[in-house]
Motif scaffolding. Structure first.
Motif, PDB file in Angstrom:
ATOM      1  N   GLY A 529     -33.046 104.381 -19.260  1.00 23.48           N
ATOM      2  CA  GLY A 529     -33.845 105.484 -19.787  1.00 23.48           C
ATOM      3  C   GLY A 529     -34.253 106.508 -18.754  1.00 23.48           C
ATOM      4  N   LEU A 530     -33.801 106.352 -17.488  1.00 20.28           N
ATOM      5  CA  LEU A 530     -34.232 107.230 -16.404  1.00 20.28           C
ATOM      6  C   LEU A 530     -33.191 108.300 -16.108  1.00 20.28           C
ATOM      7  CD1 LEU A 530     -36.211 107.905 -14.044  1.00 20.28           C
ATOM      8  CD2 LEU A 530     -34.843 106.325 -12.644  1.00 20.28           C
ATOM      9  N   GLN A 531     -33.648 109.528 -15.965  1.00 20.84           N
ATOM     10  CA  GLN A 531     -32.829 110.628 -15.459  1.00 20.84           C
ATOM     11  C   GLN A 531     -33.536 111.234 -14.259  1.00 20.84           C
ATOM     12  OE1 GLN A 531     -31.493 113.532 -18.324  1.00 20.84           O
ATOM     13  NE2 GLN A 531     -31.656 112.073 -19.999  1.00 20.84           N
ATOM     14  N   PHE A 532     -32.762 111.482 -13.201  1.00 20.04           N
ATOM     15  CA  PHE A 532     -33.341 112.034 -11.975  1.00 20.04           C
ATOM     16  C   PHE A 532     -32.359 113.028 -11.379  1.00 20.04           C
ATOM     17  CE2 PHE A 532     -34.064 112.055  -7.366  1.00 20.04           C
ATOM     18  CZ  PHE A 532     -35.423 112.350  -7.328  1.00 20.04           C
ATOM     19  N   THR A 533     -32.858 114.182 -10.959  1.00 14.45           N
ATOM     20  CA  THR A 533     -32.032 115.183 -10.294  1.00 14.45           C
ATOM     21  C   THR A 533     -32.730 115.655  -9.031  1.00 14.45           C
ATOM     22  OG1 THR A 533     -32.997 117.043 -11.522  1.00 14.45           O
ATOM     23  CG2 THR A 533     -31.071 115.980 -12.487  1.00 14.45           C
ATOM     24  N   LEU A 570     -37.006 118.611  -7.216  1.00 16.65           N
ATOM     25  CA  LEU A 570     -36.875 117.259  -7.737  1.00 16.65           C
ATOM     26  C   LEU A 570     -37.331 117.262  -9.191  1.00 16.65           C
ATOM     27  CD1 LEU A 570     -38.636 115.352  -4.786  1.00 16.65           C
ATOM     28  CD2 LEU A 570     -36.169 115.735  -5.054  1.00 16.65           C
ATOM     29  N   ALA A 571     -36.621 116.537 -10.033  1.00 15.56           N
ATOM     30  CA  ALA A 571     -37.019 116.441 -11.439  1.00 15.56           C
ATOM     31  C   ALA A 571     -36.643 115.069 -11.967  1.00 15.56           C
ATOM     32  CB  ALA A 571     -36.351 117.529 -12.274  1.00 15.56           C
ATOM     33  N   ALA A 572     -37.506 114.497 -12.795  1.00 12.75           N
ATOM     34  CA  ALA A 572     -37.257 113.164 -13.344  1.00 12.75           C
ATOM     35  C   ALA A 572     -37.801 113.088 -14.766  1.00 12.75           C
ATOM     36  CB  ALA A 572     -37.907 112.084 -12.475  1.00 12.75           C
ATOM     37  N   ALA A 573     -37.174 112.249 -15.564  1.00 13.04           N
ATOM     38  CA  ALA A 573     -37.653 111.967 -16.918  1.00 13.04           C
ATOM     39  C   ALA A 573     -37.329 110.515 -17.238  1.00 13.04           C
ATOM     40  CB  ALA A 573     -36.998 112.895 -17.935  1.00 13.04           C
ATOM     41  N   TYR A 574     -38.266 109.832 -17.903  1.00 13.29           N
ATOM     42  CA  TYR A 574     -38.050 108.426 -18.261  1.00 13.29           C
ATOM     43  C   TYR A 574     -38.428 108.225 -19.720  1.00 13.29           C
ATOM     44  CZ  TYR A 574     -38.052 103.360 -18.212  1.00 13.29           C
ATOM     45  OH  TYR A 574     -37.773 102.049 -18.491  1.00 13.29           O
ATOM     46  N   ARG A 575     -37.468 107.708 -20.480  1.00 12.84           N
ATOM     47  CA  ARG A 575     -37.694 107.409 -21.889  1.00 12.84           C
ATOM     48  C   ARG A 575     -38.024 105.919 -22.024  1.00 12.84           C
ATOM     49  NH1 ARG A 575     -36.016 110.177 -26.435  1.00 12.84           N
ATOM     50  NH2 ARG A 575     -34.650 111.474 -25.151  1.00 12.84           N
TER      51      ARG A 575
END
Length: 724
Positions: A529-533, A570-575
């Motif tokens: 569920g993690l996206q990171f750039t 930096l950018a991140a999102a976690y579902r």
């Protein structure tokens, strides 16, 4: 209270009924689509290279704001400058203003487009181009960061492309009505405003259409103390209108003919005159009842007409897109007191564009182990820009630019994982300027700062080649790195140089164009569920275009020293699950000028770039929660951090213009959406949830008494959306 909010209240009651809904989807002239889950990187297709492609194959930093995020942001505030600041890392904070001065990408000017048609003019960068269309007609916004050679002149810092809607439906007639009331929660009196958008769409045989109209009136903007926000360029008491139509015809399976018209106007009709702030004491700017001087400020009009034709499977499976366009806009600025020949003056920015583009793409190799495509074409632009005064006096004469740019772009995909892109664009620019006479500029006491004299016009010519190359490796979702080099090109703000001319011929003015070299390295990562750039960049140019304030004359001049801009994002999102998602970002940008032109940026004489170009560090956060199937909740955070790079003026005791110290502030926004039935949705938005009392970043670094205004206090918006 103005008339529109009263009508909107009636509409709110009338439209809360059950009707049959049809879903409207969208694409552009090149059939760009957003997929069902627009938050998943592999499911989003963008046009960063002028053709549809998977975002994971782009060797650059790209941010896409999909339709559902636009709708959430619009439930709080429909101002596009605020939406971009909240959603895009590396994007400078909003000033809550009709002007986007200082709101750039990674410290450099950007190109603003509607469906690929430029709304910007580098000839006289009026910095009002972000407010060119209403978000109600947008399917998504695509932001490509860093210098780009793909679109050419004006895209030294990247581009913002507003992608509009066309229907993807089988119904002959469908529609959607959005109604919203908004105002201040600190002091409601005279602050209530509202907006209404009516959208119709459908498909009949080979024809399809989208027609939209938007009307908005805002009330008074109040700060955290309930006082009037300074009216200079404020979005309070502003009337905005947008008319949009898109007609499509598909004579065959692989062809599409499309005509688009967009009209946008946004003018401030304030009932207050400005009371300047005091920079020395920190006293904020505000207003008192009275008729403002001059004409209402803002976008007087912006007309766009765009005709395009697309055909696939020509010779060698080549696809072709040909289009022609026309744009004409006029923007009105504030009144400058006692500046022009001892009197007041109010200027206009006039822009008239005509253009044509031819874009072809041919697949060269198509095998399981290797795919290669070649894209090529030519762009033509005729841009006439001027900045007269309202009374007819010439401040900036008409600059007539002809820009011809052939280009070619190639990409190779090796064993489906390694993507290599490279391309070249040649810019041939000619700018004609007639003889003109400068205006006498005076200071506060009426003394002459620059005299009036004749300047001999002529022709300015620029020729340059732009190269780009990028590499992206997508073998592993856990780590997908990229590296890129891209050159950008922009003529300098020639209008600013011409109006402040101190010589009698334009060939004696330093109007050399700016060529930017942009290096970037980064990666994106996905794990469950993690996206990171993450991305880091370095941008250099041998010539600068920084606007410097001269405290001795009160004028702004352009510094041409070599520039270095660098930073990271930096950018991140976690579902966590289907109902809860959290995310955040951090962006940092810094810039310096090589004053002694020795190729170094760390000498004692070298200077930091000012706030007009370099934004303070920014952090964002968001939480979206769907506790019930019909209920969506969202909390957004935007934090602007400290930036202090300059000393105060030893004579005045305050910072010079554009050099003020930015003080940190933290803003929270909240939105809730409830689906009453399959056709009707209610929304509530709260801006500045905790009523932060602050000066926006621009008010601090700009250091101009008329713009030294506090930010908006807690504000509300309630709306209803009905499909049928």
């Amino acid at each position: 209270m103005k008339c529109i909010p009263s009508v909107l209240l009636c509409c709110l009651l009338f439209y809360c009924s059950t009707v049959t809904a049809q879903v409207i989807k969208a694409d552009t002239t090149s059939r760009i689509r957003t997929m069902a889950n627009a938050d998943t990187l592999s499911d989003v297709i963008v046009s960063a290279s002028r053709r549809p492609e998977n975002i994971r194959n782009i060797a650059a930093s790209v941010t896409v704001i999909p339709r559902h995020k636009l709708e959430t942001e619009m439930a709080i505030n429909p101002d596009l400058t605020a939406i971009l600041a909240n959603q895009v890392p590396g994007y400078a904070p909003t000033a809550q203003s009709g002007s986007n001065v200082g709101q750039n990408l990674r410290g450099r000017p950007m190109l603003v487009m509607v469906d690929g048609v430029s709304q910007s003019s580098p000839l006289r960068n009026a910095e009002v181009d972000l407010r060119s269309i209403d978000p109600a007609v947008l399917q998504q916004i695509e932001v490509v960061k860093g210098a780009t050679a793909i679109y050419g002149n004006g895209a030294a810092g990247g581009l913002v492309n507003y992608v509009t809607m066309v229907p993807d439906t089988t119904t002959a007639f469908g529609g959607k009505t959005d109604v919203q009331l908004n105002g201040s929660l600190v002091k409601v009196k005279n602050s209530v405003g509202g907006r209404i958008n009516q959208l119709f769409y459908g498909k009949v045989g080979k024809f399809d259409y989208v027609v939209s109209g938007t009307a908005e009136q805002t009330g008074e903007y109040k700060d955290a103390k309930g006082d009037l926000v300074g009216p200079n360029y404020s979005l309070g008491e502003t009337d905005t209108y947008n008319a949009f139509a898109k007609l499509g015809f598909e004579p065959g399976r692989n062809q599409r003919l499309q005509l688009v018209y967009n009209y946008y106007s946004s003018l401030q009709h304030s009932n207050y005159t400005l009371v300047n702030g005091n920079l020395a004491t920190g006293q904020k700017a505000t207003g008192v009842l009275g008729k403002p001087l001059g004409e209402p400020t803002g976008a007087q009009y912006n007309h766009n007409l765009h005709l395009s034709y697309r055909v696939d499977n020509l010779f060698l499976h080549t696809s072709l897109i040909a289009d022609v366009y026309y744009e004409k806009r006029e923007d009105v600025f504030y009144v400058s007191l006692g500046r022009f020949d001892g009197g007041d003056g109010q200027s206009l920015a006039n822009n008239d564009k005509k253009g044509a583009r031819l874009f072809l793409q041919t697949p060269v190799i198509n095998s399981p182990s290797l795919k290669a495509n070649l894209a090529y074409g030519v762009d033509y632009l005729r841009d006439k820009t001027s900045q007269p005064l309202v009374d007819g006096r010439v401040w900036v004469p008409t600059m007539d630019m002809t820009n011809l740019a052939p280009f070619a772009q190639a990409d190779l995909t090796i064993v489906q994982n390694l993507v290599f892109k490279t391309g070249f664009r040649f810019e041939d620019v000619r700018i004609d300027v007639d003889d003109y006479q400068t205006l006498r500029i005076t200071n506060a006491s009426g003394a002459t700062v620059t005299p009036s004299f004749m300047v001999k016009g002529g022709t300015l010519k620029y020729n340059t080649g732009l190269f780009n190359a990028g590499l992206k490796y997508n073998r592993f979702e856990l780590f997908s790195p990229f590296i890129s080099f891209s050159q950008g090109f922009s003529v300098m703000d020639i209008g600013l140089a011409l109006r402040d001319a101190k010589v009698n011929s334009i060939d004696k003015i330093n109007t050399d164009a700016v060529k930017v070299n942009n290096f970037e390295i980064g990666f994106d990562s996905r794990y469950k569920g993690l996206q990171f750039t993450a991305a880091a960049y370095r941008s250099t140019s041998k010539l600068g275009i920084e606007v410097i304030y001269d405290p001795a004359t009160g004028l702004f001049n352009t510094a041409r020293s070599p520039e270095l801009v660098y930073g990271f994002e930096l950018a991140a999102a976690y579902r966590f699950n289907r109902t809860l998602t959290v995310g955040g970002s951090y962006s940092y940008t810094e810039g310096k000028r090589d004053i002694n032109n020795n190729g170094k940026y760390n000498d004692d004489v070298d200077l930091y770039m000012n706030g007009r170009r370099i934004a303070a560090p920014k952090a964002t956060g968001n939480v979206t929660w769907t506790p019930l199937q019909a209920l969506d909740l969202m909390l957004n955070y935007t934090g602007i951090m400290n930036r202090e790079r300059f000393a105060k003026n030893s004579t005045t005791g305050i910072y010079n213009g554009n050099e003020g110290a930015v003080k940190a502030y933290n803003l929270f926004n909240f939105a809730a959406s409830y689906k009453v039935n399959k056709n009707t949705r209610l929304s509530v938005g709260i801006e500045n949830l905790f009523n932060e009392d602050y000066f926006p970043a621009r008010a601090k670094w700009f250091m101009q008494p008329g713009f030294y205004s506090k930010g908006r206090g807690t504000a509300f918006a309630v709306g209803v959306s009905v499909r049928y």
